[in-house]
Design a protein around this motif. Structure first.
Motif, PDB file in Angstrom:
ATOM      1  N   ARG A  25      -7.283  -7.064  -0.432  1.00  0.00           N
ATOM      2  CA  ARG A  25      -7.133  -7.024  -1.761  1.00  0.00           C
ATOM      3  C   ARG A  25      -8.425  -6.451  -2.430  1.00  0.00           C
ATOM      4  O   ARG A  25      -8.539  -5.553  -3.474  1.00  0.00           O
ATOM      5  CB  ARG A  25      -6.866  -8.387  -2.119  1.00  0.00           C
ATOM      6  CG  ARG A  25      -6.594  -8.497  -3.750  1.00  0.00           C
ATOM      7  CD  ARG A  25      -6.223  -9.896  -3.836  1.00  0.00           C
ATOM      8  NE  ARG A  25      -6.001 -10.196  -5.375  1.00  0.00           N
ATOM      9  CZ  ARG A  25      -4.811 -10.533  -5.939  1.00  0.00           C
ATOM     10  NH1 ARG A  25      -3.978 -10.877  -5.148  1.00  0.00           N
ATOM     11  NH2 ARG A  25      -4.709 -10.430  -7.183  1.00  0.00           N
ATOM     12  N   PHE A  44      -1.426  -5.976  -6.294  1.00  0.00           N
ATOM     13  CA  PHE A  44      -2.098  -6.419  -5.110  1.00  0.00           C
ATOM     14  C   PHE A  44      -1.601  -7.983  -4.742  1.00  0.00           C
ATOM     15  O   PHE A  44      -2.423  -8.431  -3.937  1.00  0.00           O
ATOM     16  CB  PHE A  44      -3.725  -6.377  -5.716  1.00  0.00           C
ATOM     17  CG  PHE A  44      -4.154  -5.069  -5.602  1.00  0.00           C
ATOM     18  CD1 PHE A  44      -3.617  -4.017  -5.094  1.00  0.00           C
ATOM     19  CD2 PHE A  44      -5.491  -4.764  -6.570  1.00  0.00           C
ATOM     20  CE1 PHE A  44      -4.194  -2.836  -5.461  1.00  0.00           C
ATOM     21  CE2 PHE A  44      -5.638  -3.470  -6.882  1.00  0.00           C
ATOM     22  CZ  PHE A  44      -5.203  -2.584  -6.377  1.00  0.00           C
ATOM     23  N   ARG A  66       0.830  -1.162  -0.141  1.00  0.00           N
ATOM     24  CA  ARG A  66      -0.073   0.048  -0.016  1.00  0.00           C
ATOM     25  C   ARG A  66       0.960   1.244  -0.057  1.00  0.00           C
ATOM     26  O   ARG A  66       0.672   2.273  -0.704  1.00  0.00           O
ATOM     27  CB  ARG A  66      -1.054   0.119   1.269  1.00  0.00           C
ATOM     28  CG  ARG A  66      -2.448  -0.589   0.813  1.00  0.00           C
ATOM     29  CD  ARG A  66      -2.879  -1.457   1.848  1.00  0.00           C
ATOM     30  NE  ARG A  66      -3.119  -0.792   2.956  1.00  0.00           N
ATOM     31  CZ  ARG A  66      -3.369  -1.293   4.229  1.00  0.00           C
ATOM     32  NH1 ARG A  66      -3.406  -2.677   4.596  1.00  0.00           N
ATOM     33  NH2 ARG A  66      -3.473  -0.731   5.425  1.00  0.00           N
ATOM     34  N   GLN A  85      -9.133  -3.098  -4.558  1.00  0.00           N
ATOM     35  CA  GLN A  85      -9.598  -3.270  -6.068  1.00  0.00           C
ATOM     36  C   GLN A  85     -11.034  -2.219  -5.990  1.00  0.00           C
ATOM     37  O   GLN A  85     -11.093  -1.636  -7.012  1.00  0.00           O
ATOM     38  CB  GLN A  85     -10.133  -4.777  -6.305  1.00  0.00           C
ATOM     39  CG  GLN A  85      -9.099  -5.565  -6.471  1.00  0.00           C
ATOM     40  CD  GLN A  85      -9.403  -7.284  -6.472  1.00  0.00           C
ATOM     41  OE1 GLN A  85     -10.459  -7.511  -5.934  1.00  0.00           O
ATOM     42  NE2 GLN A  85      -8.546  -7.801  -6.948  1.00  0.00           N
TER      43      GLN A  85
END
Ligand SMILES: Nc1ncnc2c1ncn2[C@@H]1O[C@H](COP(=O)(O)OP(=O)(O)O)[C@@H](O)[C@H]1O
Ligand SMILES: [Mg+2]
Lengths: 265, 254
Positions: A170, A162, A142, A174
């Protein structure tokens, strides 16, 4: 205008003194503000494609151009999220994220504001003074994404961004990426080997063949998404329930499955 | 107190006990060969209060520390940039490496005669000898440190648009810091080793000179005293360098 255009691109590498083709006949244009995902078996040259757009690697023949200008070197206008995160271990989270802004002469006050914004966006608030090695793999990833976002680049190049996240994070990322893409559309080249992720996120999905990598098929997802108005759903699982989604996913799975089989002709 | 500290103190006490046993208690090792604890104490007191070999201990220690510091600093300020250049630029490496390969195997002490011919018996010659000893590990380790940086860190920096001095000081040097400090520690060690040797040859002040004078006086207690002060000075400077390293690479222990 920030499109990415690959024209007749081929790339050879040397291994054990022998030259072998890694990519062949790549003709592809990622349109301005389009989200394009590449899927393909590992070793087919996905990362190499992305690195050529980033200016970290160059074609053996053919050209790669971004915004009509041939790519000759890396730069903050084409932010990269590296597969290995590539965070600076001696810098804190906030310093890692702000480093690109410092290097590009963004004033301290604006820098602090932008770093704080992206920290919040990436759910990293409270960790600004942690060092990368103190964070989990998912959090490091991240930070790597935050470091790219904060530059507000016209082109975003993401190499399996990811991959190191757990399933829940995840999904959140997304959905967040989709939201961002709607609010602030930009040109994204996104590499993944998760087919569902590609179909959920991308406007078009490129399926690549086994090495030497070529483009096997380009699947238009955006028109299906619009026709079936996937955007009315907020949650990824609701989109994934749609027959149109399942159909695309299965089609891409089949293409990939063909690539796994040894080709003896 | 940690277990390690306890064990360390116990070992030192055991060595001291053995020393006392072999010298003062049994007389198995005579004073002419190795001093007993009392003789050592007297020698320390003599050099601390009255002086020996023309000066008191703090003057000797200061002189030696000054030479080590000068030689070390000159070596590092030449060696570090050179290692950086060689690690970063293949052409510079190709150019410099041959010269370096010739200089490297020359034992530092072999520079002493040349240093004396060039610079006489003063401080300059000793600093030059220390320089040659300390220079090599600085260059080698900085070179290796730069070479071993993960390529994707450099790529990330270039992608972010980091250039020039900010790239050198913000990326290359911190990334190579662990190996650079290994080099600095080896350089510092080499500095002390060569200092004593250089002072043995010709000096009027300094710990090496104390050792030399004590040998000529056949004064084992003072020889031991000189050795102990060399060890203490070396340990103190290593500790200082360790503190600096800790500060610079604080992130590793955070
Ligand atoms: N710098 C390099 N030198 C030699 N071979 C390389 C290099 N980079 C990539 N390759 C090879 O090229 C092929 C494609 O690599 P890559 O683009 O990383 O594939 P992917 O990301 O699809 O897994 C692989 O066989 C890989 O080993
Ligand atoms: Mg890859």
């Amino acid at each position: 205008m920030s499109d990415i255009v690959f024209t007749n691109v081929a790339r050879n590498f040397r291994r054990d003194g022998k030259e072998f083709p890694a990519l062949r006949d790549i003709n592809l244009s990622v349109r301005d503000k389009e989200f394009l995902a590449i899927v393909g078996p590992s070793g087919c040259g996905k990362t190499t494609c992305l690195r050529m757009a980033a200016g970290l690697e160059f074609p053996t023949s053919g050209t790669v151009a971004v915004g009509g200008v041939r790519v000759t070197r890396p730069g903050p206008d084409r932010a990269v999220v590296f597969q290995q995160f590539a965070l600076f271990p001696w810098k804190t989270v906030a310093e890692n994220i702000g480093f690109g802004l410092v290097a590009n002469g963004v004033a301290a006050a604006e820098r602090a504001r932008r770093v704080a914004d992206v920290l919040k966006l990436m759910n990293l608030a409270g960790y600004e003074s942690a060092f990368p090695h103190q964070l989990s793999g998912g959090m490091q990833q991240r930070v790597a994404i935050a470091r790219a976002y904060v530059l507000d680049p016209q082109v975003l190049l993401m190499d399996e961004p990811f991959g190191a996240l757990d399933a829940q994070t995840r999904v959140v990322m997304q959905e967040e990426l989709v939201r961002l893409a709607r609010v602030n559309p930009r040109t994204v080249l996104f590499i993944t080997h998760a087919v569902e992720e590609a179909v959920y996120l991308a406007d078009r999905v490129v399926v690549m063949s086994r090495r030497p990598g070529t483009i096997r098929e380009i699947i238009d997802v955006a028109s299906v998404r619009a026709a079936d108005s996937w955007d009315r759903f907020e949650k990824i699982e609701d989109v994934m329930d749609q027959a149109s989604f399942v159909h695309l996913r299965t089609h891409i799975w089949r293409l990939l499955r063909e690539q796994q089989a040894p080709d003896d002709h | 107190m940690s277990r390690r500290t306890v064990v360390g103190i116990a070992t030192l006490l055991a060595v001291a006990g053995l020393w006392y046993l072999l010298t003062a208690a049994t007389g198995w090792v005579g004073s002419a060969r190795f001093p007993n604890p009392a003789e050592f104490g007297t020698a320390v007191k003599q050099i601390v209060t009255g002086g020996y070999a023309g000066a008191r201990i703090h003057e000797h220690v200061l002189q030696s520390c000054k030479l080590v510091a000068m030689g070390f600093l000159v070596a590092v300020s030449v060696g570090l940039p050179l290692g950086l250049l060689m690690g970063w630029n293949r052409r510079a490496e190709a150019l410099i490496n041959p010269v370096f390969l010739i200089i490297r195997p020359i034992p530092p002490l072999a520079w002493i005669p040349l240093a004396i011919v060039w610079l006489g018996l003063g401080d300059g010659a000793k600093i030059m000898v220390i320089f040659f000893a300390a220079f090599v590990p600085s260059v080698i380790n900085t070179h290796a440190g730069i070479r071993n940086i993960e390529p994707f860190l450099i790529e990330a920096a270039r992608m972010l648009g980091v250039r020039g001095p900010r790239f050198v000081f913000g990326v290359l040097l911190p990334a190579a810091a662990p190996l650079i400090f290994t080099g600095l520690r080896l350089s510092l060690q080499a500095s002390w080793t060569t200092l004593v040797a250089a002072e043995l040859v010709g000096a009027l002040l300094g710990l090496g000179y104390v050792l030399n004078a004590a040998a000529q006086d056949i004064f084992p207690a003072m020889i031991l005293t000189g050795m102990v002060f060399v060890a203490l000075s070396g340990a103190a400077s290593t500790w200082l360098l360790g503190r600096l390293e800790q500060r610079v690479t604080r992130w590793r222990t955070a």
